[in-house]
Design a protein around this motif. Structure first.
Motif, short mmCIF file in Angstrom:
data_model
loop_
_atom_site.label_atom_id
_atom_site.label_comp_id
_atom_site.label_asym_id
_atom_site.label_seq_id
_atom_site.Cartn_x
_atom_site.Cartn_y
_atom_site.Cartn_z
N ALA A 12 0.83 -1.21 0.00
CA ALA A 12 0.00 0.00 0.00
C ALA A 12 0.86 1.25 0.00
N ALA A 13 2.00 1.22 0.72
CA ALA A 13 2.90 2.37 0.74
C ALA A 13 3.49 2.62 -0.64
N GLU A 14 3.86 1.55 -1.34
CA GLU A 14 4.40 1.70 -2.68
C GLU A 14 3.36 2.25 -3.64
N GLU A 15 2.11 1.80 -3.51
CA GLU A 15 1.03 2.32 -4.35
C GLU A 15 0.77 3.78 -4.02
N ASN A 16 0.88 4.14 -2.75
CA ASN A 16 0.69 5.53 -2.34
C ASN A 16 1.71 6.43 -3.02
N VAL A 17 2.98 6.01 -3.03
CA VAL A 17 4.03 6.80 -3.70
C VAL A 17 3.72 6.97 -5.17
N ARG A 18 3.23 5.91 -5.81
CA ARG A 18 2.90 5.99 -7.23
C ARG A 18 1.77 6.99 -7.48
N ARG A 19 0.73 6.95 -6.63
CA ARG A 19 -0.44 7.79 -6.86
C ARG A 19 -0.18 9.26 -6.57
N ILE A 20 0.62 9.55 -5.53
CA ILE A 20 0.84 10.96 -5.20
C ILE A 20 1.97 11.57 -6.02
N GLY A 21 2.73 10.76 -6.74
CA GLY A 21 3.88 11.26 -7.48
C GLY A 21 3.54 12.37 -8.46
N VAL A 102 2.92 12.63 7.41
CA VAL A 102 1.59 12.09 7.70
C VAL A 102 1.77 10.81 8.50
N GLY A 103 1.25 10.78 9.72
CA GLY A 103 1.26 9.58 10.55
C GLY A 103 -0.15 9.06 10.65
N LEU A 104 -0.35 7.74 10.40
CA LEU A 104 -1.70 7.20 10.37
C LEU A 104 -1.73 5.73 10.76
N HIS A 105 -2.95 5.24 10.98
CA HIS A 105 -3.13 3.84 11.34
C HIS A 105 -2.83 2.93 10.16
N ALA A 106 -3.43 3.22 9.02
CA ALA A 106 -3.21 2.45 7.79
C ALA A 106 -3.48 3.36 6.61
N ILE A 107 -2.82 3.10 5.50
CA ILE A 107 -2.95 3.97 4.33
C ILE A 107 -4.30 3.78 3.65
N MET A 112 -5.00 9.85 1.22
CA MET A 112 -3.65 10.33 0.97
C MET A 112 -3.58 11.17 -0.31
N GLU A 113 -4.27 10.72 -1.36
CA GLU A 113 -4.21 11.50 -2.60
C GLU A 113 -4.90 12.84 -2.42
N GLY A 114 -5.98 12.88 -1.63
CA GLY A 114 -6.63 14.15 -1.35
C GLY A 114 -5.74 15.09 -0.57
N LEU A 115 -5.07 14.57 0.47
CA LEU A 115 -4.18 15.39 1.28
C LEU A 115 -3.03 15.95 0.44
N ASN A 126 1.70 29.08 -4.12
CA ASN A 126 2.68 29.86 -3.36
C ASN A 126 4.06 29.89 -4.03
N GLY A 127 4.19 29.22 -5.17
CA GLY A 127 5.45 29.24 -5.89
C GLY A 127 6.56 28.48 -5.19
N CYS A 128 6.21 27.41 -4.46
CA CYS A 128 7.24 26.61 -3.81
C CYS A 128 7.09 25.15 -4.20
N ALA A 129 8.13 24.38 -4.02
CA ALA A 129 8.14 22.98 -4.41
C ALA A 129 7.74 22.09 -3.23
N LEU A 130 6.94 21.08 -3.51
CA LEU A 130 6.69 20.01 -2.55
C LEU A 130 7.84 19.03 -2.74
N LEU A 131 8.87 19.19 -1.93
CA LEU A 131 10.15 18.54 -2.19
C LEU A 131 10.20 17.09 -1.72
N GLY A 132 9.38 16.74 -0.75
CA GLY A 132 9.38 15.38 -0.24
C GLY A 132 8.53 15.28 1.00
N GLY A 133 8.58 14.11 1.65
CA GLY A 133 7.79 13.92 2.86
C GLY A 133 7.90 12.50 3.36
N GLU A 134 7.05 12.19 4.34
CA GLU A 134 7.05 10.87 4.95
C GLU A 134 5.62 10.47 5.27
N THR A 135 5.25 9.26 4.89
CA THR A 135 3.98 8.67 5.27
C THR A 135 4.27 7.48 6.17
#
Length: 331
Positions: A12-21, A102-107, A112-115, A126-135
């Motif tokens: 699910a984490a790998e699918e999350n990375v694919r969808r939000i990419g 983002v800390g959560l019980h389960a993806i 996640m895609e909405g957030l 705002n003219g800034c980059a979403l450079l990375g993060g952690e789920t």
């Protein structure tokens, strides 16, 4: 035994990375080096003569609970970026890039895609980059359906353009920019006050919208409104938790106080509703909520921002130091 059985789903984490990419990459310009998904983000800082990096970390608080209940995930993502941008804006800085946690019980992929979609939209605006993060899937910390959000923004300002409030003096004028409502503060109190009410209704017919929408009104970014006048300003305060009494003194020298003209700006009706239904004192309302002003700035008495910042409202003046740092007149 398996990791998935313990509550952490790697697939699910790998699918999350694919969808939000696609959302993340939509915020990347030529300053972002490398691709989304690496261990760290790279940002090539250019065009600054004497840079001062400005950083801020914050969260959306218990507004998350309401947003999840109403399925307004994008609003939460936008709020997270905008409130952080406003924080670094108080120094005169413009945002460079943003990182989320983002800390959560389960993806939940749709959540996640909405957030992240909301974060990416706000970053583009705002003219800034979403450079990375952690789920982080943390089933032992969060119960099913729960999550928490935090974000960090890095901005930059020229050293000789830093706004620190040191030049504020008696006689300076105080201006405010309107808020849309609660923004991201006071929800622990607000949720108790509205407990049991239908969030799809306007209980007393005076909100102009349903209760859920009035509470979830997005936290705006003030960057584009302030940028045209930022070089003229002596101090900027983001009115968050603590209200005006708690936030204005943070940007003022110890030698001054601020006198505000109560009634010089519009207070959104959601605040009157909460005060009356919760039987909350006016003093407590001022300590908890922004009460209609999302950003307050101080400028010289000769400066009028209206030509370049039409939404600015004159709300008071700087005076010699008094026992109280923020004084309300005309109650």
């Amino acid at each position: 035994m398996s990791y998935a059985a313990a509550g952490v789903d790697i697939a699910a984490a790998e699918e999350n990375v694919r969808r939000i990419g696609r959302h993340v990459r939509s915020t990347h310009g030529p300053a972002v080096l490398g691709d989304f998904g690496a261990f760290a983000g790279l940002f090539h800082l250019q065009g600054v003569r004497d840079p001062v990096l400005v950083a801020s970390t914050d969260g959306v608080g218990t507004k998350v609970i309401l947003g999840l209940e109403l399925g307004r995930y994008d609003v939460l993502g936008r709020d997270l970026v905008n409130l952080s941008v406003n924080d670094v804006l108080t120094t005169g800085a413009r945002p460079l890039f943003f990182l989320d946690y983002v800390g959560l019980h389960a993806i939940d992929q749709d959540v996640m895609e909405g957030l992240v979609g909301g974060m990416a939209a706000a970053c583009r605006e705002n003219g800034c980059a979403l450079l990375g993060g952690e789920t982080a899937q943390l089933p032992e910390l969060y119960t099913a359906g729960q999550l928490d959000l935090a974000g960090t923004v890095i901005g930059v300002v020229e050293r000789d353009a830093v706004i620190d409030g040191s030049k504020v003096k008696p006689g300076d004028r105080v201006w405010g920019l309107p808020s849309t409502g609660l923004h991201t503060n006071g929800f622990s109190l607000a949720r108790q006050i509205v407990a049991g009410l239908d969030l799809d209704s306007d209980p007393e017919g005076r909100l102009g919208t349903n209760l859920g929408d009035a509470l979830l009104a997005p936290h705006p970014s003030y960057l584009k409104r302030i940028e045209p006048i930022v070089n003229e300003l002596k101090a900027i305060a983001h009115i968050t938790g603590g209200g005006m009494p708690g936030n204005l003194p943070r940007v003022l020298p110890e030698t001054v106080s601020v006198e505000l003209d109560w009634g010089s700006w519009r207070v959104p009706p959601i605040f009157g509703f909460l005060q009356q239904r919760g039987q909350v004192s006016l003093e407590e309302m001022r300590r908890v909520f922004n009460l209609g002003l999302g950003l307050v700035f101080v400028a010289a008495p000769t400066f009028d921002p209206h030509a370049r910042c039409p939404s600015a409202i004159e709300v008071g003046r700087v005076i010699e130091r008094q026992p109280r740092r923020v004084i309300f007149r005309g109650e």
